[in-house]
Design a protein around this motif. Structure first.
Motif, mmCIF file in Angstrom:
data_model
loop_
_atom_site.group_PDB
_atom_site.id
_atom_site.type_symbol
_atom_site.label_atom_id
_atom_site.label_comp_id
_atom_site.label_asym_id
_atom_site.label_seq_id
_atom_site.Cartn_x
_atom_site.Cartn_y
_atom_site.Cartn_z
ATOM 1 N N ILE A 94 0.821 -1.211 0.000
ATOM 2 C CA ILE A 94 0.000 0.000 0.000
ATOM 3 C C ILE A 94 0.858 1.266 0.000
ATOM 4 O O ILE A 94 0.644 2.164 -0.811
ATOM 5 C CB ILE A 94 -0.951 0.003 1.219
ATOM 6 C CG1 ILE A 94 -1.978 -1.123 1.069
ATOM 7 C CG2 ILE A 94 -1.639 1.347 1.373
ATOM 8 C CD1 ILE A 94 -2.795 -1.379 2.315
ATOM 9 N N VAL A 95 1.814 1.345 0.904
ATOM 10 C CA VAL A 95 2.574 2.588 1.040
ATOM 11 C C VAL A 95 4.015 2.479 0.556
ATOM 12 O O VAL A 95 4.697 3.490 0.443
ATOM 13 C CB VAL A 95 2.572 3.100 2.505
ATOM 14 C CG1 VAL A 95 1.179 3.426 2.965
ATOM 15 C CG2 VAL A 95 3.255 2.127 3.431
ATOM 16 N N GLY A 96 4.483 1.276 0.286
ATOM 17 C CA GLY A 96 5.854 1.113 -0.169
ATOM 18 C C GLY A 96 6.858 1.365 0.933
ATOM 19 O O GLY A 96 7.403 2.463 1.049
ATOM 20 N N LEU A 97 7.076 0.361 1.757
ATOM 21 C CA LEU A 97 8.038 0.501 2.850
ATOM 22 C C LEU A 97 9.452 0.682 2.303
ATOM 23 O O LEU A 97 9.784 0.150 1.244
ATOM 24 C CB LEU A 97 8.004 -0.749 3.734
ATOM 25 C CG LEU A 97 6.723 -1.006 4.517
ATOM 26 C CD1 LEU A 97 6.811 -2.353 5.228
ATOM 27 C CD2 LEU A 97 6.486 0.093 5.520
ATOM 28 N N PRO A 98 10.294 1.416 3.019
ATOM 29 C CA PRO A 98 11.694 1.528 2.606
ATOM 30 C C PRO A 98 12.358 0.143 2.636
ATOM 31 O O PRO A 98 11.971 -0.726 3.415
ATOM 32 C CB PRO A 98 12.326 2.445 3.654
ATOM 33 C CG PRO A 98 11.226 2.956 4.490
ATOM 34 C CD PRO A 98 10.003 2.170 4.214
ATOM 35 N N GLU A 99 13.328 -0.057 1.774
ATOM 36 C CA GLU A 99 13.974 -1.369 1.675
ATOM 37 C C GLU A 99 14.615 -1.795 2.994
ATOM 38 O O GLU A 99 14.692 -2.988 3.298
ATOM 39 C CB GLU A 99 15.026 -1.364 0.573
ATOM 40 C CG GLU A 99 15.543 -2.748 0.308
ATOM 41 C CD GLU A 99 15.943 -2.959 -1.123
ATOM 42 O OE1 GLU A 99 16.693 -3.906 -1.340
ATOM 43 O OE2 GLU A 99 15.515 -2.205 -1.999
ATOM 44 N N ALA A 100 15.041 -0.845 3.799
ATOM 45 C CA ALA A 100 15.639 -1.176 5.093
ATOM 46 C C ALA A 100 14.634 -1.846 6.031
ATOM 47 O O ALA A 100 15.009 -2.548 6.953
ATOM 48 C CB ALA A 100 16.203 0.075 5.747
ATOM 49 N N ILE A 101 13.342 -1.642 5.792
ATOM 50 C CA ILE A 101 12.298 -2.270 6.594
ATOM 51 C C ILE A 101 11.689 -3.453 5.855
ATOM 52 O O ILE A 101 11.408 -4.494 6.445
ATOM 53 C CB ILE A 101 11.197 -1.245 6.961
ATOM 54 C CG1 ILE A 101 11.780 -0.145 7.834
ATOM 55 C CG2 ILE A 101 10.032 -1.921 7.654
ATOM 56 C CD1 ILE A 101 10.829 0.999 8.095
ATOM 57 N N ALA A 102 11.498 -3.317 4.537
ATOM 58 C CA ALA A 102 10.820 -4.349 3.752
ATOM 59 C C ALA A 102 11.609 -5.654 3.724
ATOM 60 O O ALA A 102 11.036 -6.731 3.921
ATOM 61 C CB ALA A 102 10.568 -3.847 2.332
#
Length: 151
Positions: A94-102
């Protein structure tokens, strides 16, 4: 345990064999519903099939998991751990998490899935009775309707 109790109730215990049989049935049902929704003429369910079919399968899926967890002498609340990767994946979509979290969330989600597969799909249940009921492997007394009449 009847089919309805197996698929819809959160009470009791379920053997590994029965879990796998039910999983195969649920998977076939899921695939059949998906194909039926694809083939409906004149009805555009494309945007809805993404959430409608999984929604229909959620209750039986968690009912099976709850009973299998009970067989392993664990509370069914452990099933909520499976929601964490799903929620993080949905949030990412939905919001596109940053890669550091995803990326870490995907790794954690995969580890949770592997743990569930091994613990509840491969390991044997607790022997004998436990706090969730009698062992599903225990021999049971036949009901009066199953007892043959003696002539």
């Amino acid at each position: 345990m009847t089919f309805t109790q197996t698929m819809l109730s959160f009470q009791g215990r379920l053997r590994r064999r029965d879990l796998w049989v039910c999983w195969v049935g649920l998977t076939l049902t899921y695939a059949t519903l998906f194909v039926l929704f694809e083939r409906l003429d004149g009805v555009d369910l494309t945007p809805h099939r993404v959430w409608l079919i999984p929604l229909l399968m959620t209750w039986p899926t968690y009912a099976l998991l709850a009973k299998r967890m009970h067989d392993r002498n664990r509370s069914a609340w452990w099933a909520l751990l499976l929601l964490v990767p799903d929620l993080l994946g949905s949030l990412d979509a939905i919001v596109g998490l940053p890669e550091a979290i995803a990326t870490p969330s995907q790794i954690v989600g995969g580890m949770v899935a592997i743990w569930f597969f091994i613990d509840f799909g491969l390991l044997d249940g607790t022997p004998g009775d436990n706090r969730f009921g009698p062992s599903p492997k225990a021999p049971r007394e036949p009901s009066p309707s199953e007892t043959p009449a003696v002539a």
